[in-house]
Enzyme design. Structure first.
Site, mmCIF file in Angstrom:
data_model
loop_
_atom_site.group_PDB
_atom_site.id
_atom_site.type_symbol
_atom_site.label_atom_id
_atom_site.label_comp_id
_atom_site.label_asym_id
_atom_site.label_seq_id
_atom_site.Cartn_x
_atom_site.Cartn_y
_atom_site.Cartn_z
ATOM 1 N N LYS A 85 -25.492 24.273 -31.551
ATOM 2 C CA LYS A 85 -24.156 24.801 -31.813
ATOM 3 C C LYS A 85 -23.144 23.691 -31.551
ATOM 4 O O LYS A 85 -23.211 23.006 -30.533
ATOM 5 C CB LYS A 85 -23.846 25.999 -30.904
ATOM 6 C CG LYS A 85 -24.699 27.232 -31.166
ATOM 7 C CD LYS A 85 -24.351 28.338 -30.179
ATOM 8 C CE LYS A 85 -25.174 29.593 -30.436
ATOM 9 N NZ LYS A 85 -24.948 30.634 -29.392
ATOM 10 N N ASP A 114 -32.352 37.768 -29.876
ATOM 11 C CA ASP A 114 -31.591 36.938 -28.939
ATOM 12 C C ASP A 114 -31.335 37.741 -27.672
ATOM 13 O O ASP A 114 -30.553 38.691 -27.676
ATOM 14 C CB ASP A 114 -30.269 36.500 -29.569
ATOM 15 C CG ASP A 114 -29.513 35.501 -28.699
ATOM 16 O OD1 ASP A 114 -30.031 35.136 -27.617
ATOM 17 O OD2 ASP A 114 -28.417 35.074 -29.092
ATOM 18 N N LYS A 120 -29.381 41.314 -31.095
ATOM 19 C CA LYS A 120 -28.985 41.073 -29.715
ATOM 20 C C LYS A 120 -29.655 42.098 -28.796
ATOM 21 O O LYS A 120 -29.485 43.315 -28.970
ATOM 22 C CB LYS A 120 -27.459 41.179 -29.571
ATOM 23 C CG LYS A 120 -26.688 40.072 -30.284
ATOM 24 C CD LYS A 120 -26.850 38.735 -29.592
ATOM 25 C CE LYS A 120 -25.915 37.685 -30.170
ATOM 26 N NZ LYS A 120 -26.043 36.385 -29.482
#
Length: 329
Positions: A248, A177, A152
């Site tokens: 997702k 990400d 992240k």
């Protein structure tokens, strides 16, 4: 005469092991909403994670689910559900609960019921939260044995973060990400830093709706849409900007749409990532049906919790295994 379906839903809270931080903030618990649909003595279950990024709250999601009792009593099934509710977390929980109930009623595993290949054990990514380069390097070093790490990032200082992570895990494949945190001014520099560090994939570098620059630059490594992609209808407009899409279930509104989306994404030439929110194994289990189509699997949500629900998925080293029927499907 077939009995009508009864829906019970509730909010659940699951402590996170430590803290989970992305560019939009930090949380210490996963708040999920559970849907249970019963009929004929059988119960189907589904779980979702309402996402504030899309204006969802647990309370509103719960209310939306509760409003579906009357349509279910009148015979609403999973196919009609796709037009009766918009994509999003609430429909995901109900779609997965209805699928679970269908499988139990038929006495079959859900993949056989749907005519899909049975899922197999697969490697899942493991997520490193956003922090200082030093803290991220220390967290990475502890899991450097894992073959796939998801890092992240969050904007300023990301070059130093990814360099520190790469030094701490020289052998791991890295996914980055950015969660929409980069800008047009930093995009190319950050992409170059990722390419120099041997990153395999960069997820959602620019804000959704402000990502047209991706079509005008030379991308030195594959870029994956997350916040920019939701359901099948959103795929065609992304072909010139992205090389991959993160599917997702909470965004797509359930496994039914996610399967259609995966098929459509493959037909358009996208690589596929199967992603998740921080949640229990009940959220991950339906997504396992998509893993055979995926280049990247990121179903580590339960690994980030202080505890999973009883009977959760089996995680063994870097592998995640298909669900037992008692959990889902």
């Amino acid at each position: 005469m077939t009995s009508s379906k009864l829906l019970v839903s509730r909010i659940e809270r699951w402590p996170i092991a430590g803290r989970f931080t992305i560019s939009r903030g930090t949380k210490t618990q996963a708040v999920t909403v559970m849907a249970e649909v019963s009929q004929g003595g059988l119960i189907g279950r589904g779980e979702c994670v309402p996402y504030p990024r899309y204006g969802e709250t647990p309370e509103a999601t719960l209310a939306t689910l509760q409003s579906m009792q009357a349509p279910l009593s009148r015979g609403l099934d999973r196919r009609a559900l796709q037009t009766a509710m918009p994509p999003g977390a609430a429909r995901n929980a109900l779609d997965c609960a209805l699928l679970d109930l269908e499988a139990k009623t038929a006495g079959q595993r859900v993949w056989n019921l749907l005519g899909r290949a049975a899922p197999e054990p697969c490697t899942t990514a493991y997520t490193i939260s956003l922090a200082s380069p030093e803290a991220m390097a220390a967290a990475t070093e502890r899991v450097a044995h894992r073959p796939l790490l998801k890092i992240k990032l969050g904007g300023q200082g990301d070059g130093a973060r990814i360099a520190a992570v790469r030094k701490a895990a020289p052998q791991s494949q890295l996914i980055v990400d950015a969660n929409e945190a980069w800008t047009s001014d930093t995009l190319e520099q950050n992409l170059k830093g990722c390419a120099d560090a041997g990153v395999t994939l960069v997820e959602q570098p620019l804000p959704a709706g402000q990502d047209e620059l991706l079509a005008r630059i030379r991308r030195p490594l594959p870029v994956c849409a997350d916040e920019s992609v939701h359901d099948s209808a959103s795929l065609p407009g992304l072909r010139d900007r992205y090389d991959a899409v993160n599917i997702k279930l909470d965004k797509a509104g359930g496994l039914t749409e996610a399967m259609a989306m995966a098929d459509a994404a493959q037909a358009l030439g996208f690589q596929i990532m199967i992603g998740c929110m921080v949640a229990t194994s009940l959220s991950m289990a339906p997504a396992m049906l998509l893993t055979r189509q995926a280049r990247f699997v990121d179903l580590d949500g339960p690994l980030l919790l202080a505890r999973d629900r009883d009977g959760g998925l089996r995680y063994d080293h870097n592998m995640v295994y298909p669900p037992e029927a008692a959990l889902w499907g």
